[in-house]
Design a protein around this motif. Structure first.
Motif, PDB file in Angstrom:
ATOM      1  N   PRO A 179      -0.777   3.577 -19.228  1.00 41.45           N
ATOM      2  CA  PRO A 179      -0.783   4.465 -18.058  1.00 41.45           C
ATOM      3  C   PRO A 179      -1.814   3.971 -17.027  1.00 41.45           C
ATOM      4  N   THR A 180      -1.389   3.901 -15.761  1.00 37.38           N
ATOM      5  CA  THR A 180      -2.232   3.351 -14.690  1.00 37.38           C
ATOM      6  C   THR A 180      -3.604   4.005 -14.655  1.00 37.38           C
ATOM      7  N   GLN A 181      -3.621   5.353 -14.691  1.00 33.34           N
ATOM      8  CA  GLN A 181      -4.891   6.059 -14.515  1.00 33.34           C
ATOM      9  C   GLN A 181      -5.880   5.734 -15.639  1.00 33.34           C
ATOM     10  N   ASP A 182      -5.362   5.540 -16.866  1.00 29.72           N
ATOM     11  CA  ASP A 182      -6.251   5.224 -18.001  1.00 29.72           C
ATOM     12  C   ASP A 182      -6.853   3.835 -17.822  1.00 29.72           C
ATOM     13  N   GLU A 183      -5.995   2.888 -17.458  1.00 29.07           N
ATOM     14  CA  GLU A 183      -6.480   1.505 -17.261  1.00 29.07           C
ATOM     15  C   GLU A 183      -7.448   1.447 -16.089  1.00 29.07           C
ATOM     16  N   PHE A 184      -7.103   2.177 -15.017  1.00 23.46           N
ATOM     17  CA  PHE A 184      -7.950   2.184 -13.821  1.00 23.46           C
ATOM     18  C   PHE A 184      -9.351   2.696 -14.168  1.00 23.46           C
ATOM     19  N   MET A 185      -9.428   3.855 -14.827  1.00 19.36           N
ATOM     20  CA  MET A 185     -10.739   4.441 -15.153  1.00 19.36           C
ATOM     21  C   MET A 185     -11.517   3.538 -16.109  1.00 19.36           C
ATOM     22  N   ALA A 186     -10.807   2.905 -17.040  1.00 17.25           N
ATOM     23  CA  ALA A 186     -11.483   2.048 -18.022  1.00 17.25           C
ATOM     24  C   ALA A 186     -12.080   0.803 -17.365  1.00 17.25           C
ATOM     25  N   ASN A 187     -11.462   0.330 -16.293  1.00 15.93           N
ATOM     26  CA  ASN A 187     -11.879  -0.963 -15.715  1.00 15.93           C
ATOM     27  C   ASN A 187     -12.599  -0.849 -14.381  1.00 15.93           C
ATOM     28  N   LEU A 188     -12.782   0.385 -13.883  1.00 20.06           N
ATOM     29  CA  LEU A 188     -13.372   0.570 -12.552  1.00 20.06           C
ATOM     30  C   LEU A 188     -14.793  -0.004 -12.460  1.00 20.06           C
ATOM     31  N   GLY A 189     -15.605   0.265 -13.455  1.00 20.72           N
ATOM     32  CA  GLY A 189     -17.000  -0.207 -13.439  1.00 20.72           C
ATOM     33  C   GLY A 189     -17.080  -1.723 -13.424  1.00 20.72           C
ATOM     34  N   ALA A 190     -16.284  -2.356 -14.277  1.00 21.03           N
ATOM     35  CA  ALA A 190     -16.293  -3.825 -14.355  1.00 21.03           C
ATOM     36  C   ALA A 190     -15.779  -4.423 -13.052  1.00 21.03           C
ATOM     37  N   ALA A 191     -14.792  -3.762 -12.443  1.00 21.65           N
ATOM     38  CA  ALA A 191     -14.250  -4.268 -11.173  1.00 21.65           C
ATOM     39  C   ALA A 191     -15.302  -4.196 -10.075  1.00 21.65           C
ATOM     40  N   SER A 220       0.822  -1.218   0.000  1.00 19.33           N
ATOM     41  CA  SER A 220       0.000   0.000   0.000  1.00 19.33           C
ATOM     42  C   SER A 220       0.850   1.258   0.000  1.00 19.33           C
ATOM     43  N   GLY A 221       0.330   2.290  -0.632  1.00 19.82           N
ATOM     44  CA  GLY A 221       0.977   3.602  -0.642  1.00 19.82           C
ATOM     45  C   GLY A 221      -0.069   4.636  -1.024  1.00 19.82           C
ATOM     46  N   ASN A 222       0.239   5.915  -0.788  1.00 21.16           N
ATOM     47  CA  ASN A 222      -0.764   6.955  -1.028  1.00 21.16           C
ATOM     48  C   ASN A 222      -0.739   7.526  -2.438  1.00 21.16           C
ATOM     49  N   SER A 223      -0.193   6.779  -3.389  1.00 24.11           N
ATOM     50  CA  SER A 223      -0.197   7.244  -4.783  1.00 24.11           C
ATOM     51  C   SER A 223      -0.739   6.165  -5.698  1.00 24.11           C
ATOM     52  N   LEU A 224      -1.477   6.604  -6.716  1.00 16.40           N
ATOM     53  CA  LEU A 224      -1.964   5.653  -7.723  1.00 16.40           C
ATOM     54  C   LEU A 224      -0.810   5.241  -8.627  1.00 16.40           C
ATOM     55  N   ASP A 225       0.055   6.207  -8.940  1.00 15.04           N
ATOM     56  CA  ASP A 225       1.196   5.849  -9.789  1.00 15.04           C
ATOM     57  C   ASP A 225       2.384   5.446  -8.909  1.00 15.04           C
ATOM     58  N   LYS A 226       3.559   5.383  -9.466  1.00 11.21           N
ATOM     59  CA  LYS A 226       4.700   4.872  -8.691  1.00 11.21           C
ATOM     60  C   LYS A 226       5.997   5.519  -9.159  1.00 11.21           C
ATOM     61  N   THR A 227       6.963   5.553  -8.259  1.00 11.82           N
ATOM     62  CA  THR A 227       8.307   6.015  -8.615  1.00 11.82           C
ATOM     63  C   THR A 227       9.202   4.774  -8.748  1.00 11.82           C
ATOM     64  N   ASP A 228      10.421   4.978  -9.227  1.00 11.96           N
ATOM     65  CA  ASP A 228      11.366   3.848  -9.313  1.00 11.96           C
ATOM     66  C   ASP A 228      11.653   3.277  -7.928  1.00 11.96           C
ATOM     67  N   LYS A 229      11.711   4.167  -6.924  1.00 12.83           N
ATOM     68  CA  LYS A 229      11.977   3.710  -5.552  1.00 12.83           C
ATOM     69  C   LYS A 229      10.794   2.860  -5.047  1.00 12.83           C
ATOM     70  N   VAL A 280      -9.834  -6.430  -6.625  1.00 19.17           N
ATOM     71  CA  VAL A 280      -9.977  -6.776  -8.041  1.00 19.17           C
ATOM     72  C   VAL A 280      -9.006  -5.919  -8.858  1.00 19.17           C
ATOM     73  N   VAL A 281      -8.315  -6.545  -9.787  1.00 20.13           N
ATOM     74  CA  VAL A 281      -7.276  -5.851 -10.569  1.00 20.13           C
ATOM     75  C   VAL A 281      -7.907  -4.979 -11.671  1.00 20.13           C
ATOM     76  N   THR A 282      -7.623  -3.671 -11.598  1.00 17.25           N
ATOM     77  CA  THR A 282      -8.085  -2.753 -12.654  1.00 17.25           C
ATOM     78  C   THR A 282      -6.966  -2.380 -13.623  1.00 17.25           C
ATOM     79  N   ASP A 283      -5.723  -2.569 -13.193  1.00 19.42           N
ATOM     80  CA  ASP A 283      -4.606  -2.130 -14.046  1.00 19.42           C
ATOM     81  C   ASP A 283      -3.364  -2.959 -13.730  1.00 19.42           C
ATOM     82  N   ILE A 284      -2.496  -3.030 -14.722  1.00 22.86           N
ATOM     83  CA  ILE A 284      -1.263  -3.815 -14.565  1.00 22.86           C
ATOM     84  C   ILE A 284      -0.111  -2.845 -14.300  1.00 22.86           C
TER      85      ILE A 284
END
Ligand code: ADE
Length: 247
Positions: free
Chosen positions: A212-224, A157-166, A202-206
């Motif tokens: 891009p995470t946010q695009d995949e997330f928004m596209a799959n949120l309803g189905a999830a 868990s973390g407070n960001s939808l995206d991620k850094t290299d760290k 449920v997985v919304t994005d890989i």
């Protein structure tokens, strides 16, 4: 111990809505202090009392913006557990996640957590470093996952939808199969209250995929959310029936 009351923490309204409607849960007025944005619904599934808590909308950033992340999730979980004064037998944290394809995750997979950890609490001081990661082993879902056809793994868990290299480096060290924004916080509050924790995501994005995470997330949120509506009653039935068989 027989499980008679399950608290289900779901961050976003859209994630919770199909399940709340499916079970005909009713909103509970005045459940939380009036200055808090959280929303509670209650009802029954078979003979089990079910309380669903969502984190509500943010009052500053607009009606379309849900509260997400560890701060609001831990606060809502603690307030709900305190309100029920020890009657909750299981904290179930349900929602969406990003899955790692290197760990076999695919879009729409249902994952049950074997444990949780954090990837955005970096404190490079001996002792504090492990505290920051805050690994917790949670309820063993292996048999349930086999019976229901779901995958299992560690949620980071973390407070960001995206991620850094760290973040990437730490998520790999955490041996995470999926990534979310609440699980480690909710599991920590559950452990402080000595209540078992189970995560269902449920997985919304890989996360290690090409889009891009946010695009995949928004596209799959309803189905999830629809998938949560179908998975949650099965998991509830399984854990409650199992607990009755081991009285
Ligand atoms: N919820 C859904 N996808 C997520 C991601 N990639 N990171 C954090 N939370 C998520």
């Amino acid at each position: 111990m027989k499980i008679e009351h399950v608290l289900i923490l779901v961050a976003m309204e859209l994630e919770a809505k199909p399940f709340v409607e499916h079970l005909n849960l009713e909103e509970i007025a005045d459940f939380f202090p009036s200055h808090m944005p959280f929303v509670a619904f209650s009802g029954e599934h078979h003979a089990t009392k079910v309380t669903v808590v969502t984190l509500g909308k943010d009052s500053v950033y607009g009606t379309g913006v849900d509260n997400v992340g560890t701060v609001t999730a831990s606060m809502a979980t603690e307030l709900a557990l305190a309100k029920y004064g020890g009657s909750v037998d299981l904290v179930l944290n349900a929602g969406t996640c990003g899955g790692f394809k290197r760990k076999g995750a695919e879009i729409a997979d249902v994952f049950l957590t074997t444990g949780v950890a954090n990837h955005d609490r970096r404190i490079p001081i001996p002792g504090f470093d492990a505290y920051g990661i805050g690994k917790l082993v949670t309820m063993d879902p292996t048999t349930m996952a086999e019976k229901l056809g779901y995958k299992t793994g560690i949620c980071t868990s973390g407070n960001s939808l995206d991620k850094t290299d760290k973040d990437d480096e730490i998520m790999k060290n955490n041996d995470a199969s999926f990534k979310d924004m609440e699980a480690a916080a909710v599991a920590w509050v559950a452990s402080m209250n000595k209540v078992p924790y189970l995560g269902l995501k449920v997985v919304t994005d890989i996360v290690d995929g090409e889009f891009p995470t946010q695009d995949e997330f928004m596209a799959n949120l309803g189905a999830a959310a629809t998938s949560l509506q179908s998975a949650l009653p099965k998991v509830l039935t399984y854990v409650c029936d199992e607990s009755s068989n081991h009285d």
